[in-house]
Design a protein around this motif. Sequence first.
Motif, short mmCIF file in Angstrom:
data_model
loop_
_atom_site.label_atom_id
_atom_site.label_comp_id
_atom_site.label_asym_id
_atom_site.label_seq_id
_atom_site.Cartn_x
_atom_site.Cartn_y
_atom_site.Cartn_z
N SER A 126 106.77 -5.23 31.54
CA SER A 126 105.52 -4.77 30.93
C SER A 126 104.90 -5.83 30.02
O SER A 126 103.85 -5.59 29.42
CB SER A 126 105.77 -3.49 30.13
OG SER A 126 106.76 -3.71 29.13
N ALA A 176 105.35 -1.92 36.63
CA ALA A 176 104.44 -2.76 35.86
C ALA A 176 104.84 -4.23 35.89
O ALA A 176 106.01 -4.58 35.74
CB ALA A 176 104.39 -2.28 34.42
N ASN A 236 102.24 0.42 44.97
CA ASN A 236 101.77 1.10 43.77
C ASN A 236 102.22 0.42 42.48
O ASN A 236 102.29 1.04 41.42
CB ASN A 236 102.20 2.56 43.78
CG ASN A 236 101.40 3.39 44.76
OD1 ASN A 236 100.17 3.31 44.79
ND2 ASN A 236 102.07 4.15 45.60
N SER A 237 102.52 -0.87 42.59
CA SER A 237 102.79 -1.65 41.37
C SER A 237 101.55 -1.64 40.49
O SER A 237 100.42 -1.45 40.97
CB SER A 237 103.12 -3.09 41.75
OG SER A 237 104.28 -3.17 42.54
N LYS A 238 101.76 -1.86 39.20
CA LYS A 238 100.64 -1.94 38.25
C LYS A 238 100.60 -3.37 37.71
O LYS A 238 101.36 -3.74 36.83
CB LYS A 238 100.83 -0.92 37.13
CG LYS A 238 100.79 0.52 37.62
CD LYS A 238 100.99 1.51 36.49
CE LYS A 238 100.92 2.95 37.01
NZ LYS A 238 101.14 3.95 35.94
N ALA A 282 98.61 -6.55 35.99
CA ALA A 282 97.49 -6.74 35.07
C ALA A 282 97.67 -7.97 34.19
O ALA A 282 98.74 -8.17 33.60
CB ALA A 282 97.32 -5.50 34.19
N ILE A 342 93.94 -3.10 35.54
CA ILE A 342 95.24 -2.81 36.15
C ILE A 342 95.02 -2.61 37.65
O ILE A 342 94.24 -1.76 38.07
CB ILE A 342 95.88 -1.55 35.55
CG1 ILE A 342 96.13 -1.76 34.05
CG2 ILE A 342 97.18 -1.21 36.26
CD1 ILE A 342 96.66 -0.53 33.34
N ASN A 364 96.60 -2.28 41.74
CA ASN A 364 97.76 -1.97 42.57
C ASN A 364 98.03 -3.16 43.49
O ASN A 364 97.31 -4.16 43.46
CB ASN A 364 97.56 -0.67 43.35
CG ASN A 364 96.38 -0.71 44.32
OD1 ASN A 364 96.00 -1.78 44.81
ND2 ASN A 364 95.82 0.45 44.62
#
Length: 260
Positions: free
Chosen positions: A63, A107, A127-129, A131, A167, A169
């Motif tokens: 994260s 994340a 469906n990774s986040k 950013a 963010i 995907n």
Amino acid sequence: MAYETIELTINDRQGVLTFKRPESLNAMNEVMLRELADCFEQLQEEKNVQVLVIKGDGRAFSSGGDIKMMLQKDKIEDFHEIMDIISRMATAYYQLPMITIAQVHGAAAGLGFSLAIASDFIIAEENSKLAMNFIGIGLIPDGGGHFFMKERVGIPKAKQIIWEGKIMNGEEAQKLGLIDVVVKDGKADQYVQEFVKKLLSSPILAMLETKKIYHSERIEELKNILNQELVAQTKMRQTKDHLEGIKAFVEKRAPQFVGQ
């Protein structure tokens, strides 16, 4: 060497480095940053490893920088020490004499995303986040984020992605050129294992020479950008917008930035 926040396993010609702070979504605190920098520097001398996979334990890749650490390191000298460790980590990772693969699920944000896109290959679950979201707390990318973003997508697009802090995907990030392969959720480990087998059955010594040629040409630019990130991040940490961004994050509300 035994580590507290990471785990390194080596089998045949493959190394796997796992972030081991799952309770905090593998947020990078000072201990983890030091251990990553030390580990990457030691791997410089590892002649038998030709592929290194980095991944996260638990529900996420990473994260990013640990917010608690950021709040504690409010003195300039303490902050500069952390930034120096981050620079060591990014520089050593970029110079590894092996093919690097980021195996991403959950994340991968902020500093965690900077490290992921520093890899030679990035495989992310759909469906990774993902950013580069420093902007949300009034900061700029660090860990060489400016350099690695530019390497991946070019300067105009890198600026836009950094400024938006969106963010994404896996599919969105792949369309922008930020990651290489998107797999279904839960399938990253299987895909990476097969991919590593393919690499190790290739003329990998020739591949590593190509990496060495390109990266040796760019290492001074990376070091220069890391120095600029230190200066700029020091400035940003003293702004009203950064203080508001941190406060809003802690209070779980939208920040009210004023451009100061």
